[in-house]
Design a protein around this motif. Structure first.
Motif, short mmCIF file in Angstrom:
data_model
loop_
_atom_site.label_atom_id
_atom_site.label_comp_id
_atom_site.label_asym_id
_atom_site.label_seq_id
_atom_site.Cartn_x
_atom_site.Cartn_y
_atom_site.Cartn_z
N TRP A 167 0.84 -1.21 0.00
CA TRP A 167 0.00 0.00 0.00
C TRP A 167 0.86 1.25 0.00
CZ3 TRP A 167 -4.76 0.74 -1.36
CH2 TRP A 167 -5.67 -0.32 -1.29
N MET A 168 2.03 1.17 0.61
CA MET A 168 2.99 2.28 0.49
C MET A 168 3.43 2.43 -0.96
SD MET A 168 3.62 3.93 3.30
CE MET A 168 5.13 4.71 2.74
N LEU A 169 3.64 1.29 -1.62
CA LEU A 169 3.99 1.34 -3.04
C LEU A 169 2.84 1.96 -3.84
CD1 LEU A 169 5.91 0.65 -5.36
CD2 LEU A 169 4.88 -1.64 -5.42
N SER A 170 1.61 1.57 -3.53
CA SER A 170 0.45 2.15 -4.22
C SER A 170 0.42 3.66 -4.03
CB SER A 170 -0.84 1.53 -3.69
OG SER A 170 -0.87 0.16 -3.93
N LEU A 171 0.71 4.10 -2.81
CA LEU A 171 0.73 5.53 -2.52
C LEU A 171 1.80 6.23 -3.35
CD1 LEU A 171 -0.81 7.43 -0.56
CD2 LEU A 171 1.08 7.14 1.04
N GLY A 172 2.98 5.62 -3.42
CA GLY A 172 4.05 6.23 -4.20
C GLY A 172 3.76 6.22 -5.69
N LEU A 173 3.23 5.09 -6.20
CA LEU A 173 2.93 5.02 -7.63
C LEU A 173 1.84 6.02 -8.01
CD1 LEU A 173 3.03 1.15 -8.23
CD2 LEU A 173 4.73 2.86 -8.93
N MET A 174 0.88 6.22 -7.12
CA MET A 174 -0.17 7.18 -7.42
C MET A 174 0.41 8.60 -7.51
SD MET A 174 -3.70 7.88 -5.38
CE MET A 174 -2.80 8.48 -3.97
#
Length: 1360
Positions: free
Chosen positions: A1117-1124
């Motif tokens: 979810w941290m990755l999702s946050l960064g990718l967004m």
């Protein structure tokens, strides 16, 4: 006075006349020839005159007068009652001086009074009683003697006449002339009596010559004689001795037969005649009469089986009777019965003994008793009976009959039984009882009866073979005695046995074959297999290869690996009692080398393309078989050449590989014997290499740099001969270097070959003792070789494991040889070798422990015992469980280091075992340190193995008490060696509970195997900081995450007014939920890590899975946050829908972690190395499963750091085409700040976590990891939620009490408040200072701003 006499005589005449007349009319005979007068004296006034006397003379009660009317004479008893006793003597004197005979004539009847005597005098003793006594020369008639009760003495003068109590009015009978036998009692009887004096006993009373004895005797005899003189027929009373117990006086009273009341009343008189100083206790009189019981036995001649009656009868009315056999009271139960009859004057008791035996011989006593408060009377009689045995003989006792025997069916079987004496009216009978009902014809002669059986095969079917029929012979006498004897006849049937084979008649060595033996008789007792080869017969003693069944009666002999030892004629025998039924078949074992006996050279080798490579297979030359041999390479067969090398036949082929593209070739040689059966050798692995890459080339072979060459081992003294093992070479610097030498010494190699041959031998059990003696001897000689060679030590372990499956007789030399061999290979000198062996996939130490367990499990008792055997580092003790065992299993061991262990199994547990099973314990003092150690614990005591040979329930309680070796170690764990743990075995705590008592640890376990104790160093001071940090930080983290979720739910509708902000808060919320879930599962693991690991293993797997999953979810979810963030800033012209972004985020946030977690558990769980042994987390040492978390986490950290850098660059250099509105830009800034802060923190946290995996890492890494990991929830709350300016505004909006009336006021308030809140956070100021920027604040209106102000606001927003 004459007038008085005249009146009396006239009265007498009148009475006599009346009596005479009556007598004549009635034809009465005359009674006595004299006249009796009985006088009664009521206690009235004595001052009466003659008139009173005369008036009393008119009173009469009974008249009998004898007068001379020849030939008739009459005797008349006249009762004279006087009111004054003073008239007694004058009357007696008058009658004495009366001149008789006196004649008179009354009514013409001549009457003569010839004699007048006073016989009986009675004095009144109360209203209804009087005391009567006989005059001299007269005595009471015998009919009333037993009813005479002495009167209470009114005078102590012993010469006073005895008076007896009579009820008034007294009607006689009166006293009669005294005869020689008073009362008609015959000889007087002796009554043995005793009484107690309540005085202290003196030893002088034992001395008949002492003055005290004489005084006591004289005084007591005087009192006894005076007291008992009035008993009927009294003769004397004599003291016969004294006994202690106060003073017990024994005395004898000789008198006529006296009743209980007569004796009791006489006892009451004794104190009157005895000085009170004697303190005679009146309640202690005991009377025993021994010669007045009529004791009879019927019949007189007593034999076994009769019913015998013992009769006791006394002339007294005593109701209580007790029978004794010797000193034992006879209870009224079979075979005894007691009858009792009591009349007014007699008592009779009859004891009947039914079916009497010789055990009933001996002394019998009957005792009649009667007692009251002061007196006990006993009649005792004893008689001894002898029971003569009857010798009952049969011609047979237990006999076996073969039903289908022609001889038995023709002649039958004669049964007979006899007794050893002739008895009257003897008759005989036979009874038959059994499942096989075969009858016969009976006959009788003299003392014998016979029964001839008619045996018919049809009455004895095969399924009933072995049935016992009981024939009962009964003889009965005329006296009711019944004698019987059972004869057991066991009916057997010779079985029809067939044997079949899974092969025709021949089979090759190394092949498997089965022989099946069947019988139509299922009730067999044993089955044996023998192999006959020439004159040699071998018994197949192989428990594992013979399977027997009852229904149907079948025995299957399975030979897994045929050798020449199995060649011959097989004889299968079913045994039932003495009857044996057999069948046979011949099996010819055709020579064929066993796969493991074929030596290959090379084993692994590089091969140069288009260059010949010599391939070789060798077998023992001790064979006459001519095999067809082919080399097979890559499914192509080639003919070979044959050459003898020493004691080997070698088959060679030079192979040339034409294609170098193949990675590996498999080659093997195939041996075919004369019956077409074949065996393949192990494969030779060939690795083709191009010629230009050859680095090493010599006599060993060719190879490239780093290539591996594996060659077989050759004997040093004879290179043509091979030994077991291999040598591994490696091509290094253009030459082959010996990498590892796994060659066995010749002696150990031969032992290994012999072990494999022994276990496949039909006589394995018989040959095992000799083999173990040889093994022990050669292992001792090869000690130096074993100390330096892992291969040789491993071979010894393999040998022990191989032979441990063979049942061994529990003889001390056999056990000692096995244990001594184990002792040699666990010596201190082998420590380094064991460390190398334990690195292999199959742990040899675990295999060694299993071999000792198997050996002790298969020990078979000799003479129902297990001997105790000790060697240097091992001790063995055991027991054999017997029926009705009532003791615990309690064995203690002590090592040479004075360490102790005690094994205790309770009696109740032992009683659940089958009889003849064994319990064996083995103590090891050094094997425990050889086994792989637990990371957190050390073996701190002895190791003990306990095995039970019986089929037992799964739970079996055992208690062991271990002495601690190192007293400084703490936290004891009772562990056992779990052979299935991690495939190769490991320490486990399942089912065991420790109790620490000073220097000992008590382990209570509910199963059996090898046990010890693991203890840890006292590291509480080292771990207390980490524990506090973990638990306090975890509490803060969970509370922070809960607060984060609450805050997000409160401000959700205020902060999700655009897509970017919405997706940001979705990510933050899911990060919080995932981390909260992971922390909860962490609590679960913390609660079970301190408990029993084996019991919670299932929970541990689940907890590890979810912790792994949700920690990955946090990162993804941290990755999702960064990718967004990356997507919104880089792809500015692309605007994906909210739904698409959510789908991608949820798939990335939960889908990817789930796939990774499932793959991890699927790969590692079947190998049992998913989790660590000590904690519930991913395994690192065995499977490196932890990489499934570390690698994704580090990749995500790296990606987010990259994204953060891109975001910072984009913010510092905004492009002209940026189209994001102000709200979306604010959201992007918050995302950037979250990613920029949380990613390094989370990455740094797990970076320290990775450092803790490194062996002997610094303690600082552990503390930092615990601190950062525990506070992750706080980081997310602060940097992911509270740092968000829009969340701060939303919270203030929800909590503000004022109502904004217009958008203008609201906007102004927001602009005024926001900078103050934003700048109040030190994190914000720090971040801005690092950027080199300062926030610009301006109170703006609702009017459109200029471009400059707009840019300024945008710059502020991005920076904050």
């Amino acid at each position: 006075m004459p007038s008085l006499i005249t009146a009396g005589l006239q009265c007498l005449y009148l009475l006599v006349t009346a009596c005479c007349q009556t007598s004549q009319d009635s034809n009465f005979d005359p009674l006595i020839q004299h006249v009796n007068i009985t006088l009664f004296f009521p206690q009235l006034d004595s001052a009466l005159g003659e008139e009173s006397f005369q008036s009393e003379m008119h009173r009469q009660k009974r008249n009998m007068l004898t007068f001379d009317l020849p030939p008739l004479e009459y005797t008349v008893d006249i009762e004279v009652s006087l009111m004054d006793s003073s008239f007694l003597e004058p009357i007696k004197e008058y009658f004495k001086n009366l001149m008789l005979p006196v004649s008179t004539n009354i009514s013409n009847v001549e009457m003569t009074v010839s004699n007048i005597n006073v016989t009986t005098v009675c004095l009144s003793n109360g209203e209804n009683n009087s005391c009567c006594s006989c005059e001299n020369g007269y005595a009471w008639p015998s009919a009333v003697c037993s009813d005479l009760i002495p009167c209470p003495s009114v005078s102590l003068a012993p010469d006073m006449p005895c008076g007896y109590m009579k009820e008034m009015p007294f009607y006689g009978p009166y006293c009669e002339p005294q005869a020689e036998d008073p009362c008609g009692m015959g000889e007087p009887i002796v009554m043995t009596m005793s009484v107690r004096l309540d005085t202290d006993f003196s030893d002088d009373l034992n001395d008949t010559s002492s003055e005290l004895y004489k005084k006591y005797k004289a005084d007591l005899e005087k009192a006894f004689n005076a007291s008992y003189r009035c008993l009927p027929g009294f003769v004397s009373a004599t003291v016969i001795g004294f006994r202690p117990g106060s003073v017990l006086v024994n005395y004898q009273v000789k008198a006529g037969t006296a009743s209980f009341d007569q004796i009791a009343n006489s006892n009451k008189n004794v104190p009157q005649y005895l000085n009170a100083l004697y303190q005679l206790n009146q309640d202690t009189f005991i009377t025993e009469i021994t010669d007045q019981t009529n004791f009879t036995v019927s019949p007189v001649d007593i034999f076994e089986g009769l019913t015998v009656s013992l009769n006791c009868e006394i002339n007294a009315a005593l109701e209580n009777v007790t029978w004794y056999h010797f000193d034992r009271i006879i209870s009224v139960r079979f075979p005894y019965s007691v009858e009792r009859r009591v009349s007014r004057s007699t008592s009779k008791s009859t004891l009947r003994i039914f079916n009497i035996t010789t055990k009933d011989s001996g002394s019998y006593s009957c005792i009649f008793t009667k007692s009251n408060q002061s007196h006990t009377l006993m009649y005792k009689a004893t008689k001894t009976i002898a029971v003569s045995p009857i010798h009952f003989t049969t011609n047979v006792n237990d006999v076996y009959v073969t039903c289908n025997s022609p001889e038995m069916q023709t002649n039958g079987l004669l049964l007979s039984c006899c007794i050893d004496r002739h008895l009257p009216s003897l008759t005989g009978d036979w009874k038959v009882n059994g499942a096989i009902y075969i009858t016969g014809v009976s006959s009788f002669s003299e003392n014998c009866t016979e029964y001839k059986l008619n045996i018919n095969e049809s009455l004895c079917p095969p399924e009933k073979s072995g049935t016992v029929t009981t024939y009962t012979c009964e003889l009965q006498t005329g006296h009711g005695a019944r004698y019987s004897q059972n004869i057991s006849v066991t009916y057997l049937r010779r079985a029809h046995v067939t044997i079949t084979s899974s092969i025709n008649s021949s089979v090759s060595e190394g092949y498997e074959f089965n022989l099946t033996c069947e019988s139509d008789v299922s009730n067999y007792e044993s089955i044996s297999w023998k192999i006959q080869s020439g004159n040699n017969t071998k018994t197949v003693d192989c428990v594992a290869c013979i399977k027997n069944s009852k229904f149907p009666a079948t025995s299957v002999l399975r030979v897994e690996t045929a050798t020449q030892d199995w060649s011959g004629t097989y004889i299968c025998t079913f045994s039932q009692k003495y009857l044996e039924s057999s069948a046979n078949v011949t099996v010819d074992i055709i020579p064929l080398p066993l796969k493991q006996d074929i030596l290959i050279d090379p084993i692994v080798a590089p091969i140069q393309c288009k260059v010949q490579q010599a391939l070789e297979c060798c077998i023992s030359a001790n064979t006459m078989e001519d095999y067809t041999v082919r080399f097979v390479v890559h499914q192509n067969e080639f003919h070979v050449g044959k050459k003898r090398k020493g004691n080997l036949f070698c088959y060679m082929y030079n192979y040339t590989e034409r294609e170098c593209s193949k990675e590996e070739l498999m080659a093997y040689c195939k041996f075919i014997n004369r019956i077409g059966q074949k065996v393949n050798s192990r494969s030779i692995r060939l690795h083709p290499i191009p010629g230009r890459e050859v680095s090493c080339s010599d006599s060993f072979g060719i190879g490239i740099e780093g290539a591996v060459l594996i060659k077989p081992c050759r004997e040093l003294n004879n290179p043509d001969n091979f030994t077991q093992g291999k040598k591994i070479y490696k091509c290094s610097n253009k030459s082959w270097k010996l990498e590892r030498n796994d060659c066995l010494s010749v002696a150990i190699s031969n032992l290994l070959i012999s072990a494999k041959s022994l276990v496949n031998s039909p006589e394995a059990k018989a040959n095992l003792p000799n083999y173990l003696a040889e093994l022990k001897e050669k292992a001792e000689k090869e000690q130096s070789t074993i100390d330096n060679s892992p291969a040789n030590l491993g071979a010894i372990v393999t040998i022990l494991d191989t032979v441990s499956s063979i049942p061994a007789n529990a003889e001390e030399p056999t056990i000692k040889n096995f244990l001594s061999t184990v002792d040699f290979i666990v010596a201190d000198s082998t420590t380094a070798v064991w460390e190398d062996l334990n690195k292999e996939e199959e742990q040899k130490s675990s295999l060694l422990l299993r071999s000792v367990e198997n050996f002790s499990l298969h020990l078979q008792p000799v003479n129902n015992t297990i001997p105790s055997v000790s060697v240097n580092t091992l001790q063995l003790q055991g027991i054999v469980v017997t029926e009705n065992i009532t003791t615990d299993y309690n064995k203690s061991f002590q090592s040479t280091e004075n360490l102790t262990v005690n094994v205790l199994i309770g009696e109740m547990e032992i009683q659940t075992l089958t009889p003849n099973s064994t319990i064996v314990s083995v103590m090891y003092s050094k094997l425990g340190r050889i086994l792989p150690q637990n990371k957190t614990g050390y073996v701190n005591g002895l190791l003990v193995t306990t095995t039970v040979s019986s089929n037992r329930s799964e739970q079996f309680d055992v208690n062991m008490t271990f002495a601690k070796k190192n007293l400084s170690l703490k936290k004891p764990h009772c562990v056992f060696w779990n052979f299935t743990l991690n495939h190769s075995g490991g320490w486990d705590t399942y089912g065991c509970t420790p109790t620490e008592i000073e220097d000992h640890v008590i382990c209570s376990c509910n199963h059996l195997t090898s046990f010890s104790i693991l203890m840890s160093p006292d590291i509480s001071s080292q771990t207390i900081i980490e524990d506090y940090i973990t638990y306090i930080g975890l509490a803060i983290s969970i509370l922070s995450l809960v607060a984060c979720i609450i805050v997000e739910s409160l401000v959700w509708k205020y902060v999700t007014n655009n897509t970017t902000s919405y997706m940001r808060h979705v990510c933050i919320l899911n990060i919080a939920i995932s981390l909260l879930t992971a922390d909860i599962w962490f609590i679960v693991t913390a609660s079970i890590n301190d408990q029993n690991q084996q019991m919670s293993r299932g929970i541990c797997f689940v907890a590890t899975f979810f912790i792994h999953l949700f920690y990955l979810c946090v990162f993804f979810w941290m990755l999702s946050l960064g990718l967004m963030l990356f997507y919104r800033l880089v792809f500015i012209f692309h605007n994906a829908s909210k739904t698409a972004q959510k789908a991608v985020a949820f798939w990335l946030g939960y889908g990817c972690p789930f796939v990774i977690a499932v793959i991890t558990i699927a790969v590692t769980l079947p190998k049992n190395n998913y989790t660590r042994k000590d904690v519930c987390w991913l395994n690192w040492k065995d499977s490196k499963a932890l990489l499934a978390f570390i690698i994704p986490a580090l990749i995500i950290v790296a990606m987010n750091l990259f994204i953060t850098a891109v975001v910072i660059i984009k913010i510092l250099r905004p492009t002209i085409g940026d189209r994001s509105n102000r709200q979306e830009r604010n959201s992007l800034v918050q995302i950037g700040k979250s990613v920029a802060i949380l990613t390094p923190l989370l990455g740094l946290t797990w970076g320290f976590g990775l450092a803790t995996v490194i062996k002997k890492s610094h303690r600082a890494f552990h503390i930092l990891f615990a601190l950062l990991n525990a506070l992750q929830g706080l980081f997310i709350l602060v940097f992911g939620t509270l740092w968000d300016k829009k969340i701060q505004e939303a919270l203030l909006k929800r909590n503000s009490t004022s109502k904004w009336s217009s958008q203008q006021t609201k906007s102004t308030s927001l602009i005024l408040v926001t900078p103050m809140l934003a700048m109040s956070y030190p994190f914000s100021r720090t971040f801005n200072n690092l950027r080199g920027k300062t926030g610009k604040y301006r109170v703006s209106s609702s009017e459109p701003s200029t471009s400059s102000s707009e840019n300024t606001s945008k710059s502020y927003s991005l920076l904050n």
